[in-house]
Every structure is written in C-alpha cells, then in structure tokens.
Design an enzyme around this catalytic site. Structure first.
Site, PDB file in Angstrom:
ATOM      1  N   ILE A   1       0.762  -1.246   0.057  1.00 18.49           N
ATOM      2  CA  ILE A   1      -0.015  -0.097  -0.097  1.00 18.49           C
ATOM      3  C   ILE A   1       0.931   1.324  -0.059  1.00 18.49           C
ATOM      4  O   ILE A   1       0.448   2.353  -0.576  1.00 18.49           O
ATOM      5  CB  ILE A   1      -0.917  -0.218   1.247  1.00 18.49           C
ATOM      6  CG1 ILE A   1      -2.059  -0.905   1.131  1.00 18.49           C
ATOM      7  CG2 ILE A   1      -1.675   1.387   1.468  1.00 18.49           C
ATOM      8  CD1 ILE A   1      -2.840  -1.097   0.068  1.00 18.49           C
TER       9      ILE A   1
ATOM     10  N   LYS B   1      10.567  -0.715  12.964  1.00 21.67           N
ATOM     11  CA  LYS B   1       9.686  -1.420  12.478  1.00 21.67           C
ATOM     12  C   LYS B   1       9.862  -2.839  13.501  1.00 21.67           C
ATOM     13  O   LYS B   1      10.941  -3.467  13.267  1.00 21.67           O
ATOM     14  CB  LYS B   1       9.969  -1.945  10.952  1.00 21.67           C
ATOM     15  CG  LYS B   1       9.284  -3.049  10.425  1.00 21.67           C
ATOM     16  CD  LYS B   1       8.844  -2.968   8.895  1.00 21.67           C
ATOM     17  CE  LYS B   1       7.865  -3.726   8.439  1.00 21.67           C
ATOM     18  NZ  LYS B   1       7.739  -3.848   7.078  1.00 21.67           N
TER      19      LYS B   1
ATOM     20  N   ASP C   1      13.025  -2.807   5.374  1.00 21.47           N
ATOM     21  CA  ASP C   1      12.296  -1.298   5.420  1.00 21.47           C
ATOM     22  C   ASP C   1      12.922  -0.419   5.990  1.00 21.47           C
ATOM     23  O   ASP C   1      13.169   0.603   5.723  1.00 21.47           O
ATOM     24  CB  ASP C   1      10.789  -1.653   5.876  1.00 21.47           C
ATOM     25  CG  ASP C   1      10.034  -2.486   4.692  1.00 21.47           C
ATOM     26  OD1 ASP C   1      10.301  -2.460   3.672  1.00 21.47           O
ATOM     27  OD2 ASP C   1       9.134  -3.100   5.195  1.00 21.47           O
TER      28      ASP C   1
ATOM     29  N   GLU D   1       6.262   1.319  12.009  1.00 24.54           N
ATOM     30  CA  GLU D   1       5.848   0.882  10.942  1.00 24.54           C
ATOM     31  C   GLU D   1       5.400  -0.721  11.068  1.00 24.54           C
ATOM     32  O   GLU D   1       6.072  -1.404  11.411  1.00 24.54           O
ATOM     33  CB  GLU D   1       6.745   1.029   9.667  1.00 24.54           C
ATOM     34  CG  GLU D   1       6.048   0.273   8.208  1.00 24.54           C
ATOM     35  CD  GLU D   1       6.709   0.261   6.982  1.00 24.54           C
ATOM     36  OE1 GLU D   1       6.595  -0.277   6.168  1.00 24.54           O
ATOM     37  OE2 GLU D   1       7.857   0.883   7.393  1.00 24.54           O
ATOM     38  N   LEU D   2       3.825  -0.976  10.936  1.00 24.27           N
ATOM     39  CA  LEU D   2       3.659  -2.514  11.027  1.00 24.27           C
ATOM     40  C   LEU D   2       4.075  -2.922   9.752  1.00 24.27           C
ATOM     41  O   LEU D   2       4.377  -2.843   8.838  1.00 24.27           O
ATOM     42  CB  LEU D   2       2.114  -2.377  10.904  1.00 24.27           C
ATOM     43  CG  LEU D   2       1.297  -2.056  12.034  1.00 24.27           C
ATOM     44  CD1 LEU D   2      -0.155  -2.096  12.144  1.00 24.27           C
ATOM     45  CD2 LEU D   2       2.074  -2.407  13.647  1.00 24.27           C
ATOM     46  N   ALA D   3       4.002  -4.596   9.897  1.00 32.41           N
ATOM     47  CA  ALA D   3       4.268  -5.511   8.929  1.00 32.41           C
ATOM     48  C   ALA D   3       3.040  -6.057   8.472  1.00 32.41           C
ATOM     49  O   ALA D   3       2.408  -7.043   9.058  1.00 32.41           O
ATOM     50  CB  ALA D   3       5.169  -6.594   9.557  1.00 32.41           C
ATOM     51  N   GLY D   4       2.359  -5.362   7.368  1.00 30.23           N
ATOM     52  CA  GLY D   4       1.369  -5.872   6.694  1.00 30.23           C
ATOM     53  C   GLY D   4       0.264  -4.929   7.357  1.00 30.23           C
ATOM     54  O   GLY D   4       0.464  -3.986   8.189  1.00 30.23           O
TER      55      GLY D   4
END
Length: 213
Positions: free
Chosen positions: A19, A38, A49, A105-108
């Site tokens: 996204i 992350k 990332d 930041e999330l993973a997914g």
C-alpha cells in the site's frame, strides 16, 4: 518542531499489503526528523524496510531502532516465524526509548497474524499509540479502508489521520473522508522512482499541511 496536531509517536498502518507504508513512513520521518522503528520485519534480510527508509531520508537527527523480530522469509509474520523456528511474543516487543518523535511501521495490515492467536492490531493496542492509516485507490479499497477504520474504532484505537498513496480517485477519497470524518494528512502521487529529493519534496508538503490544520 512537531505539530501540536500530530502525535509525537504513532504507528503507520495500511489497509493491506503493498500500500505504501514504507514510503509514507520515510516521508513522515523526514518531515518530523523522527526516529524509525519496524518491530517485525518479514523477508528482505539484506534490504529491509529500515534500510529503505535510511536510504531515502536526508536529515541527520533520525535514529533507527533494531527490529524486535527479523524474519528471513517474505511471508505473513506468523508463517515466516514458523519457518525460522521463532515464536513472536508480543510481551517481548516494547517501544524503544527515545526523547524524539517516533514513527512505527507495521508488517502488513491490521489483521495480519503475528502468531497463532494474536494479530497486528493486538500489537497496536499493546503499544498504545495512535495510528496513521495509509490507503491506496483500487477496486475494493473503500471497503478495505472502512473495515480497517471500524476495526480500530471497535478497539478504541485512535486514528490520527489518513494518507492516500498513488493515483487520486476523488469520489473514493471524498466518500471515505466524509463517512469517517477522519482528516486527510496528505496525498502522495504515483512516482516513477523514489529518491531523497522526492521524499524531501513530500516531507515539505506534509510539514506545511500538518502545520496548517
């Protein structure tokens, strides 16, 4: 200086995969000169990332905090952890200590499993930070965006704002913003390449927009 209208620490969540969470993270890290973290990284062992954000920002202030879990396979975290012989324990994931702003930041997406019983949204609740939701226009994105928002609201997770990434679809974005009453923090166009100059350009726009709200 961090805008009083944006929390000092927040989580970047997406309505799905691919996204643009990492791009938005880099822009907000640059705009706020924030730290980046992350908690769970699946795959991209040599090109994570964290490294992507590091290569895209220009400011000298940002600190990069190590992942709590760095998994070798580009799969859902629960599956990647199983292949690596690891169990993701949410009790072992704690916010890094910093006096700076922090972008997490999330993973997914929010409902991605981290282990047999817990999801990303459980981690969000445990960390206790508001989210910024990244949406992207495609057939079905209204549904995915509203479902993500409803999931957060059902658990009393505050949403600081929405960022739209990619080509603009005015009818979709207008409906989402009107229906949810969540503010739009900014829009990112469809860029052919991502460079420090591009990230800095959007970071300047976000700084002006956030400061003007």
């Amino acid at each position: 200086m961090i805008s009083a209208q944006l929390p000092a620490q927040f989580i970047i969540a997406g309505i799905g995969t691919e996204i643009g969470k990492t791009v938005v993270s880099a822009i907000l890290v640059e705009a706020l000169q924030a730290d980046y973290w992350k908690p769970v990284q699946s795959g991209a062992a040599d090109d994570s990332d964290t490294e992507t954000v590091r290569q895209l920002i220009s400011n000298p202030t940002t600190q990069f905090h190590p992942e709590a879990y760095r998994l070798s396979q580009p799969l859902s975290p629960h599956a990647a952890a199983d292949l690596d012989g690891v169990h993701i324990d949410l009790n072992a994931i704690t916010l890094p200590r910093t006096s700076n702003a922090l972008v997490v930041e999330l993973a997914g997406g929010l409902m991605v499993p981290l282990n047999e019983h817990e999801l990303n949204i459980d981690l969000v609740q445990r960390l206790g930070l508001p989210i910024i939701l990244v949406s992207r226009n495609y057939l079905g994105s209204i549904n995915h965006t509203l479902l993500s928002i409803e999931c957060c609201r059902s658990r009393n997770i505050p949403i600081a704002g929405i960022v739209f990434n990619g080509p603009t679809v005015t009818t979709s974005e207008s409906f989402i913003l009107t229906y949810t009453t969540i503010p739009c923090l900014g829009r990112i166009g469809q860029e052919t390449s991502l460079t420090k100059d591009v990230i800095r350009h959007y970071a300047n726009q976000f700084t002006e927009l956030i400061g003007a709200r």
